[in-house]
Design a protein around this motif. Structure first.
Motif, short mmCIF file in Angstrom:
data_model
loop_
_atom_site.label_atom_id
_atom_site.label_comp_id
_atom_site.label_asym_id
_atom_site.label_seq_id
_atom_site.Cartn_x
_atom_site.Cartn_y
_atom_site.Cartn_z
N UNK A 52 58.30 35.63 32.50
CA UNK A 52 58.51 36.55 31.57
C UNK A 52 57.88 36.78 30.22
N UNK A 53 57.35 35.65 29.76
CA UNK A 53 56.77 35.60 28.36
C UNK A 53 55.39 36.68 28.59
N UNK A 54 54.88 36.50 29.72
CA UNK A 54 53.60 37.44 30.05
C UNK A 54 53.66 38.62 30.74
N UNK A 55 55.02 38.83 31.65
CA UNK A 55 55.11 39.75 32.60
C UNK A 55 56.37 40.11 32.67
N UNK A 56 56.93 41.37 32.27
CA UNK A 56 58.36 41.72 32.19
C UNK A 56 58.72 42.20 33.39
N UNK A 98 55.70 28.57 38.37
CA UNK A 98 55.65 30.05 38.04
C UNK A 98 54.34 30.74 38.19
N UNK A 99 53.27 29.69 38.22
CA UNK A 99 51.89 30.44 38.76
C UNK A 99 51.99 30.91 40.31
N UNK A 100 52.68 30.09 41.02
CA UNK A 100 52.97 30.27 42.65
C UNK A 100 53.82 31.53 42.78
N UNK A 101 54.76 31.71 41.80
CA UNK A 101 55.79 33.05 42.11
C UNK A 101 54.91 34.27 41.60
N UNK A 102 54.17 34.17 40.33
CA UNK A 102 53.31 35.26 40.14
C UNK A 102 52.31 35.91 40.90
N UNK A 103 51.69 34.72 41.38
CA UNK A 103 50.62 34.98 42.35
C UNK A 103 51.12 35.70 43.68
N UNK A 104 52.19 35.10 44.20
CA UNK A 104 52.56 35.57 45.70
C UNK A 104 53.40 36.98 45.52
N UNK A 105 54.01 37.17 44.31
CA UNK A 105 54.53 38.51 44.09
C UNK A 105 53.60 39.67 43.58
N UNK A 106 52.33 39.14 43.19
CA UNK A 106 51.46 40.13 42.58
C UNK A 106 50.16 40.54 43.55
N UNK A 107 49.76 39.50 44.46
CA UNK A 107 48.65 39.61 45.30
C UNK A 107 49.12 39.85 46.77
#
Length: 428
Positions: free
Chosen positions: A277-281, A381-390
């Motif tokens: 959430x610091x970089x993507x809301x 955090x990296x895995x969550x962001x990647x899996x949700x975004x790509x």
């Protein structure tokens, strides 16, 4: 073949994965032509039984004087502890299950009989109920015909020991979790000794994962040839649950569901959320469940100033849990120590790709899941962001993990359990 099965809970009255697994095992055994008599401390009358016969120990009348009482006293050392033992208990229901009750007795034409009342909970009288459950189990074992006894988790181990002693039938103990999973290094010795005695007295020990099998051998000194691993599975979704809602908002939904205790790693999930959430809301996080750390986790989210992105809906099960999973983009199980973990399989069943800790048994059967070390919140955090975004990664894991799940079902796993039964009954 007939099995007398003892467990502390049965759906829909559950506190976590234990009751869900018991239903799956019993259902799978029924599909393999094994008749199951499942005994719980307290029967509510609306159990999801199907072909399984469910009996409440509190409804069983015990003749007095009871011949097996002396044998029970010789087998166990029973003592009260000052603090409650609440392995699967929520603060919201502690007061209810902590209520005391009295033994019922009456005179009949066949002599005096008694009946123990049970809350079926995890309150301050838990060890007393475990003791009374064992007494009742011995009586049940003399009142029914069966081939083998199968007990689930430490709460039912004394019941299994006494039922086996009373009937002379072989005993299988099923270890869904150990005290080391629940408490780390700060174990309750009374629980540990109950677990170890059950494993020593058993003719066969079933572990839910190789991870758990190693703990049983190394920490409880059980001979390796006595312990077999049979992984858990998941039941298909009921037809009534297949019509599920679409997501009511645009943000990506990241879900944690389970007991909110140290074992499940909830603080790591919140820390990973804060880093995202610091970089993507464009995310919402859901922590569904109850437990001794719930209030602390609500405060922790507030302390990190991310409460507006967090939801704490409480303990969910059945259709409510299915609805949550249906609107989730990613499911995360960051457990510090997880003997197996059925909930990721339920997420995959709902079409949600999963992130699981390497400290879990379920990672042994899932190749198409992202795997992390529980304390590594940056990797999480990296895995969550990647899996949700790509979308490509999301589609790949969703498709392939569903194929893995289709090959892992309770009928197949119960077949292996039946083979354990057949081996024991042929050599007993």
């Amino acid at each position: 073949m007939q099995v007398l099965m003892f467990g502390w809970e049965f759906p829909p009255h559950i506190s976590g994965g234990l009751g869900t697994a018991c239903l799956g095992i019993a259902t799978g055994l029924s599909a393999n032509n094994v008749k199951v008599l499942f005994v719980v401390p307290k029967k509510h009358g609306n159990e999801d039984a199907g072909e399984i016969k469910v009996v409440g120990a509190g409804d069983v009348e015990i003749p007095l004087p009871y011949a097996h009482t002396e044998k029970l006293q010789e087998t166990f050392s029973y003592f009260e502890v000052n603090s409650p033992v609440v392995p699967y208990h929520s603060p919201e229901t502690f007061a209810v299950s902590a209520q005391t009750s009295t033994v019922e007795s009456k005179q009949t034409s066949h002599g005096p009989i008694m009946r123990y009342p049970f809350t079926g909970g995890y309150g301050k009288n838990l060890m007393k109920e475990v003791w009374q459950y064992a007494l009742t189990a011995a009586a049940i074992a003399t009142q029914h015909n069966f081939d083998v006894i199968h007990v689930h988790d430490w709460l039912a181990f004394p019941a299994g020991i006494m039922a086996s002693a009373a009937s002379g039938k072989p005993l299988v103990v099923h270890v869904h979790a150990t005290e080391f999973d629940r408490s780390g290094s700060n174990i309750n010795m009374q629980v540990y000794e109950t677990e170890r005695l059950g494993m020593l007295k058993a003719d066969k020990v079933i572990a839910v994962s190789e991870l758990t099998r190693k703990v049983i051998i190394d920490r409880y000194s059980i001979p390796p040839e006595k312990v077999v691993t049979i992984h858990n599975a998941v039941l298909p979704v009921a037809e009534k649950h297949k019509s599920l809602p679409s997501k009511p908002f645009n943000e990506k939904v990241i879900t944690f569901a389970g007991r909110i205790t140290y074992q499940k790693g909830p603080a790591y999930f919140i820390e990973a959320a804060a880093k995202i959430l610091r970089v993507d809301k464009s995310f919402r996080f859901v922590m569904a469940g109850s437990g001794d750390m719930l209030k602390a986790m609500i405060s922790y989210a507030a302390q990190l100033r991310i409460s507006r992105y967090f939801h704490f809906p409480g303990f969910l099960k059945g259709a409510e849990l299915e609805k949550l999973l249906a609107i989730s983009d990613v499911f995360v199980m960051p457990s510090v120590s997880e003997p197996f973990g059925i909930i990721p399989l339920e997420a995959i069943r709902a079409g949600v790709p999963v992130i699981i800790s390497r400290q879990s048994g379920v990672q042994e059967v899932l190749q198409y899941a992202l795997k992390i070390d529980s304390p590594d919140t940056s990797d999480m955090a990296n895995c969550i962001h990647a899996l949700a975004s790509y979308k490509g990664i999301h589609r790949l894991l969703k498709r392939e993990s569903t194929q893995e799940l289709n090959a892992l079902n309770w009928e197949k796993q119960a077949y292996h359990i039946k083979k354990v039964y057949e081996h024991l009954t042929s050599t007993y």
